[in-house]
Design an enzyme around this catalytic site. Structure first.
Site, mmCIF file in Angstrom:
data_model
loop_
_atom_site.group_PDB
_atom_site.id
_atom_site.type_symbol
_atom_site.label_atom_id
_atom_site.label_comp_id
_atom_site.label_asym_id
_atom_site.label_seq_id
_atom_site.Cartn_x
_atom_site.Cartn_y
_atom_site.Cartn_z
ATOM 1 N N LEU A 165 0.719 -0.852 -0.016
ATOM 2 C CA LEU A 165 0.386 -0.063 -0.211
ATOM 3 C C LEU A 165 1.126 1.251 -0.128
ATOM 4 O O LEU A 165 -0.054 1.735 0.075
ATOM 5 C CB LEU A 165 -1.348 -0.205 0.931
ATOM 6 C CG LEU A 165 -1.227 -0.915 1.359
ATOM 7 C CD1 LEU A 165 -2.688 -0.916 2.641
ATOM 8 C CD2 LEU A 165 -2.619 -1.301 0.133
ATOM 9 N N CYS A 166 2.661 0.725 -0.207
ATOM 10 C CA CYS A 166 3.093 1.608 -0.324
ATOM 11 C C CYS A 166 2.896 2.814 -1.813
ATOM 12 O O CYS A 166 2.829 2.605 -2.966
ATOM 13 C CB CYS A 166 4.000 1.176 -0.193
ATOM 14 S SG CYS A 166 5.491 3.284 0.110
ATOM 15 N N HIS A 167 3.070 4.244 -1.537
ATOM 16 C CA HIS A 167 2.651 5.230 -2.582
ATOM 17 C C HIS A 167 3.878 5.048 -3.730
ATOM 18 O O HIS A 167 5.499 5.377 -2.586
ATOM 19 C CB HIS A 167 2.382 6.842 -2.680
ATOM 20 C CG HIS A 167 1.237 6.850 -1.879
ATOM 21 N ND1 HIS A 167 0.617 6.390 -0.752
ATOM 22 C CD2 HIS A 167 -0.305 7.100 -2.759
ATOM 23 C CE1 HIS A 167 -0.213 6.822 -0.570
ATOM 24 N NE2 HIS A 167 -1.114 6.416 -1.361
ATOM 25 N N GLU B 292 10.323 4.233 2.661
ATOM 26 C CA GLU B 292 11.598 4.362 1.317
ATOM 27 C C GLU B 292 12.875 4.181 2.376
ATOM 28 O O GLU B 292 14.546 3.395 1.964
ATOM 29 C CB GLU B 292 11.450 5.370 0.812
ATOM 30 C CG GLU B 292 10.760 5.048 -0.531
ATOM 31 C CD GLU B 292 8.806 5.893 0.244
ATOM 32 O OE1 GLU B 292 7.909 5.613 -0.749
ATOM 33 O OE2 GLU B 292 8.991 5.788 1.102
ATOM 34 N N ASP C 136 24.470 -10.882 2.787
ATOM 35 C CA ASP C 136 24.561 -11.948 1.600
ATOM 36 C C ASP C 136 25.975 -12.069 0.595
ATOM 37 O O ASP C 136 25.875 -12.888 0.305
ATOM 38 C CB ASP C 136 23.427 -11.183 -0.143
ATOM 39 C CG ASP C 136 23.737 -12.054 -1.180
ATOM 40 O OD1 ASP C 136 23.810 -13.031 -1.081
ATOM 41 O OD2 ASP C 136 24.091 -11.552 -1.690
#
Length: 159
Positions: A75-77, A114, A128
């Site tokens: 639901l992030c813009h 973000e 990683d």
């Protein structure tokens, strides 16, 4: 504190309508850490990893992640990010690397997610790249330090 729900009156998830909100400069600053063995940290700092410059690659991964946040968080813009800065610094006394991220936009909603996403992915990239040497690394304390802009104005974590 005002709350904008991510659910409509029927209880269904939806993207919040930010169309009526003012466009303002918005900034978010986050941090997080990755702890590791002393030998792993020394290898990173000496630039001796066979895969390349771990911190440079992590920085780029974090920047890329900030721009892809809306693809990951349902639901992030999607936002026009105007600036991303990722600072990675070694804390040798604690055998860890600190990631501090600053993200900016001129928009109708904030960039906290973000910045948090960028921090997480930068740290995950370090994991990683180094997991073959140190599977016991721990990513921790990822948090918002400060945000500015929009109707709610400035907020800073009390330390």
């Amino acid at each position: 504190m005002t709350y904008t729900p991510h659910f409509n009156q029927a209880g269904e998830a939806h993207m919040v309508d930010v169309g009526a909100k003012a466009i303002t400069q918005r900034t978010a600053v986050t941090e997080g850490y990755i702890e590791m063995h002393t030998e792993t940290l020394q290898m990173i700092l000496a630039g001796e990893h066979k895969k390349g410059d771990v911190l440079a690659i992590a920085r780029i991964a974090g920047i890329m992640a900030s721009k892809k946040t809306a693809d990951l968080i349902p639901l992030c813009h999607p936002l026009p990010i105007t600036h991303v800065e990722i600072n990675l610094s070694a804390e040798t006394e604690k055998n860890r690397i600190r990631c501090q991220t600053t993200v900016r936009t001129n928009g109708q909603t904030g960039v906290e997610i973000e910045a948090l996403c960028a921090t997480q992915i930068a740290l995950l990239t370090i994991y990683d790249m180094c997991k073959a040497l140190d599977r016991g690394m721990v990513i921790q304390s990822v948090q918002l330090l400060e945000k500015d802009g929009g109707k709610s104005g400035h907020w800073q974590r009390n330390q």
